[in-house]
Design a protein around this motif. Structure first.
Motif, PDB file in Angstrom:
ATOM      1  N   GLU A 128      11.050  50.445  88.967  1.00  0.00           N
ATOM      2  CA  GLU A 128      10.737  51.563  88.089  1.00  0.00           C
ATOM      3  C   GLU A 128      11.948  52.087  87.320  1.00  0.00           C
ATOM      4  N   ILE A 129      13.126  51.969  87.907  1.00  0.00           N
ATOM      5  CA  ILE A 129      14.293  52.619  87.290  1.00  0.00           C
ATOM      6  C   ILE A 129      15.336  51.641  86.754  1.00  0.00           C
ATOM      7  N   GLU A 130      15.138  50.359  86.963  1.00  0.00           N
ATOM      8  CA  GLU A 130      16.149  49.379  86.535  1.00  0.00           C
ATOM      9  C   GLU A 130      16.447  49.521  85.046  1.00  0.00           C
ATOM     10  N   HIS A 131      15.391  49.745  84.242  1.00  0.00           N
ATOM     11  CA  HIS A 131      15.608  49.850  82.798  1.00  0.00           C
ATOM     12  C   HIS A 131      16.450  51.070  82.437  1.00  0.00           C
ATOM     13  N   ARG A 132      16.391  52.118  83.262  1.00  0.00           N
ATOM     14  CA  ARG A 132      17.199  53.300  82.996  1.00  0.00           C
ATOM     15  C   ARG A 132      18.678  52.999  83.241  1.00  0.00           C
ATOM     16  N   VAL A 133      18.956  52.349  84.367  1.00  0.00           N
ATOM     17  CA  VAL A 133      20.353  52.037  84.705  1.00  0.00           C
ATOM     18  C   VAL A 133      20.934  51.045  83.715  1.00  0.00           C
ATOM     19  N   SER A 134      20.174  49.984  83.411  1.00  0.00           N
ATOM     20  CA  SER A 134      20.683  48.973  82.474  1.00  0.00           C
ATOM     21  C   SER A 134      20.828  49.568  81.082  1.00  0.00           C
ATOM     22  N   GLY A 135      19.905  50.464  80.694  1.00  0.00           N
ATOM     23  CA  GLY A 135      19.992  51.108  79.389  1.00  0.00           C
ATOM     24  C   GLY A 135      21.214  51.997  79.269  1.00  0.00           C
ATOM     25  N   LEU A 136      21.558  52.674  80.348  1.00  0.00           N
ATOM     26  CA  LEU A 136      22.766  53.501  80.356  1.00  0.00           C
ATOM     27  C   LEU A 136      24.012  52.632  80.213  1.00  0.00           C
ATOM     28  N   LYS A 137      24.037  51.529  80.941  1.00  0.00           N
ATOM     29  CA  LYS A 137      25.218  50.661  80.927  1.00  0.00           C
ATOM     30  C   LYS A 137      25.394  49.952  79.578  1.00  0.00           C
ATOM     31  N   SER A 138      24.274  49.643  78.937  1.00  0.00           N
ATOM     32  CA  SER A 138      24.349  48.928  77.651  1.00  0.00           C
ATOM     33  C   SER A 138      24.570  49.870  76.476  1.00  0.00           C
ATOM     34  N   GLY A 139      24.389  51.157  76.709  1.00  0.00           N
ATOM     35  CA  GLY A 139      24.527  52.129  75.633  1.00  0.00           C
ATOM     36  C   GLY A 139      23.232  52.404  74.899  1.00  0.00           C
ATOM     37  N   GLU A 140      22.134  51.766  75.321  1.00  0.00           N
ATOM     38  CA  GLU A 140      20.842  51.986  74.671  1.00  0.00           C
ATOM     39  C   GLU A 140      20.272  53.360  75.019  1.00  0.00           C
ATOM     40  N   ILE A 141      20.661  53.899  76.172  1.00  0.00           N
ATOM     41  CA  ILE A 141      20.205  55.222  76.590  1.00  0.00           C
ATOM     42  C   ILE A 141      21.403  56.160  76.614  1.00  0.00           C
ATOM     43  N   ASP A 142      21.268  57.291  75.948  1.00  0.00           N
ATOM     44  CA  ASP A 142      22.310  58.319  75.962  1.00  0.00           C
ATOM     45  C   ASP A 142      22.357  58.934  77.364  1.00  0.00           C
ATOM     46  N   PRO A 143      23.526  58.945  78.022  1.00  0.00           N
ATOM     47  CA  PRO A 143      23.617  59.524  79.366  1.00  0.00           C
ATOM     48  C   PRO A 143      23.074  60.945  79.456  1.00  0.00           C
ATOM     49  N   GLU A 144      23.156  61.684  78.350  1.00  0.00           N
ATOM     50  CA  GLU A 144      22.676  63.065  78.362  1.00  0.00           C
ATOM     51  C   GLU A 144      21.187  63.142  78.699  1.00  0.00           C
ATOM     52  N   GLN A 145      20.441  62.081  78.358  1.00  0.00           N
ATOM     53  CA  GLN A 145      19.004  62.057  78.648  1.00  0.00           C
ATOM     54  C   GLN A 145      18.719  61.889  80.135  1.00  0.00           C
ATOM     55  N   MET A 146      19.670  61.364  80.865  1.00  0.00           N
ATOM     56  CA  MET A 146      19.483  61.076  82.288  1.00  0.00           C
ATOM     57  C   MET A 146      20.288  62.005  83.182  1.00  0.00           C
ATOM     58  N   ARG A 147      20.929  63.023  82.577  1.00  0.00           N
ATOM     59  CA  ARG A 147      21.663  64.010  83.373  1.00  0.00           C
ATOM     60  C   ARG A 147      20.897  65.318  83.402  1.00  0.00           C
ATOM     61  N   VAL A 148      20.987  66.027  84.516  1.00  0.00           N
ATOM     62  CA  VAL A 148      20.399  67.362  84.572  1.00  0.00           C
ATOM     63  C   VAL A 148      21.121  68.216  83.536  1.00  0.00           C
ATOM     64  N   PRO A 149      20.386  68.837  82.614  1.00  0.00           N
ATOM     65  CA  PRO A 149      21.035  69.620  81.556  1.00  0.00           C
ATOM     66  C   PRO A 149      21.993  70.657  82.126  1.00  0.00           C
ATOM     67  N   GLY A 150      23.186  70.692  81.539  1.00  0.00           N
ATOM     68  CA  GLY A 150      24.187  71.659  81.964  1.00  0.00           C
ATOM     69  C   GLY A 150      25.124  71.167  83.048  1.00  0.00           C
ATOM     70  N   SER A 151      24.777  70.050  83.696  1.00  0.00           N
ATOM     71  CA  SER A 151      25.613  69.621  84.826  1.00  0.00           C
ATOM     72  C   SER A 151      27.021  69.195  84.406  1.00  0.00           C
ATOM     73  N   PRO A 152      27.199  68.447  83.311  1.00  0.00           N
ATOM     74  CA  PRO A 152      28.582  68.116  82.929  1.00  0.00           C
ATOM     75  C   PRO A 152      29.409  69.357  82.605  1.00  0.00           C
ATOM     76  N   ALA A 153      28.771  70.356  82.001  1.00  0.00           N
ATOM     77  CA  ALA A 153      29.506  71.576  81.645  1.00  0.00           C
ATOM     78  C   ALA A 153      29.983  72.315  82.892  1.00  0.00           C
ATOM     79  N   ILE A 154      29.136  72.373  83.915  1.00  0.00           N
ATOM     80  CA  ILE A 154      29.541  73.026  85.161  1.00  0.00           C
ATOM     81  C   ILE A 154      30.695  72.266  85.807  1.00  0.00           C
ATOM     82  N   LEU A 155      30.607  70.941  85.809  1.00  0.00           N
ATOM     83  CA  LEU A 155      31.664  70.131  86.415  1.00  0.00           C
ATOM     84  C   LEU A 155      32.986  70.316  85.677  1.00  0.00           C
ATOM     85  N   ARG A 156      32.940  70.330  84.350  1.00  0.00           N
ATOM     86  CA  ARG A 156      34.168  70.547  83.562  1.00  0.00           C
ATOM     87  C   ARG A 156      34.737  71.931  83.834  1.00  0.00           C
TER      88      ARG A 156
END
Length: 273
Positions: A128-156
């Motif tokens: 079910e999720i292989e296409h998400r991981v491969s899409g992230l690695k290939s650049g076809e999927i923007d990581p922002e679409q697969m991150r909980v909104p706001g999480s990178p900002a909190i980490l920074r």
């Protein structure tokens, strides 16, 4: 505190919102300004790669339980499975499979080893999720679409304040490391910890204890972020600040009220969307 799977889902009293924010403060007595280290859950807290995993796990469990010859309907079995899956969310996947084996045994069946059920589930989930991981690695999927909104900002923000961050997940460690790298968040964490087949040698409570012991932390010097019952309870148990992440994973905005109630019941000091 025990979670009976029912009480945790009941409405919990509202807290007060910080002015101009969606941050709901449940415990007004939080001791602020002392945070030195932060622990994050992964799935549902940082990552949405595995969003919908329950819709893979529960039907698999229903199939297994039906093989016992029980006269319970698929709907009845699904309710039972979802109950213990939800109750154990946040712990390692193997614990859900241990419960599945117990349920098979209760119905007169001869269960497989829990590890076999776990690997069966992981194979189905990967479909079910292989296409998400491969899409992230290939650049076809923007990581922002697969991150909980706001999480990178909190980490920074935490990193800029000198807070040391760690990742601990009930998902197997190789997958956590791989998916964190695909999402571009690994750089924020000093340690990434995940489940092991030798499950007795890993738990979120163990990671918390290790961080506390290594850095001589006390109470509110540790903050934990998570969307699961287990990590919130673990952080609360050591006197840390427990932040419940009640993300509506499908809409990617707002609060999931069932999650929110469950996290408050588990001991969350505050709820964020």
């Amino acid at each position: 505190m025990t979670d009976d799977g029912l009480t945790a889902g009941a409405d919990q009293p509202p807290g007060d919102f910080l002015p101009g924010t969606d941050i709901e403060v449940i415990n007004e007595d939080i001791e602020r300004g002392q945070i030195r280290h932060a622990l994050f859950d992964f799935d549902g807290t940082i990552s949405l790669i595995r969003q919908g995993w329950q819709d893979v796990m529960v039907p698999m469990m229903v199939d297994v339980l039906q093989e016992t010859g029980t006269d319970e309907s698929r709907e009845e079995l699904a309710a039972i499975a979802r109950g213990f899956v939800d109750r154990l969310t946040g712990k390692q996947t193997i614990y859900q499979m241990i419960e599945l084996a117990d349920q098979v045994r209760e119905r007169g069946g001869e269960p497989l080893e829990p590890l076999q059920y776990k690997h069966r589930y992981l194979d189905l989930l990967w479909e079910e999720i292989e296409h998400r991981v491969s899409g992230l690695k290939s650049g076809e999927i923007d990581p922002e679409q697969m991150r909980v909104p706001g999480s990178p900002a909190i980490l920074r923000n935490l990193r800029e304040r000198g807070v040391r961050c760690y990742l601990a997940s009930g998902t197997d460690q190789p997958y956590v490391i791989d998916e964190a790298e695909a999402l571009g968040v690994t750089e924020y964490f000093e340690g990434v910890y995940g489940a092991l087949d030798d499950y007795e040698n890993f738990s979120k409570a163990m990671v918390i204890e290790m961080i506390i012991d290594e850095h001589d932390l006390h109470g509110p010097e540790l903050v934990g972020f998570g969307d699961g019952y287990v990590e919130i309870q673990n952080v609360a148990d050591v006197g840390g600040i427990a932040i419940g992440v009640a993300t509506d994973e499908e809409r990617r905005e707002g609060v999931d009220e069932w999650k929110r109630n469950r996290l408050v019941f588990a001991g969350a000091d505050a709820i964020i969307p």
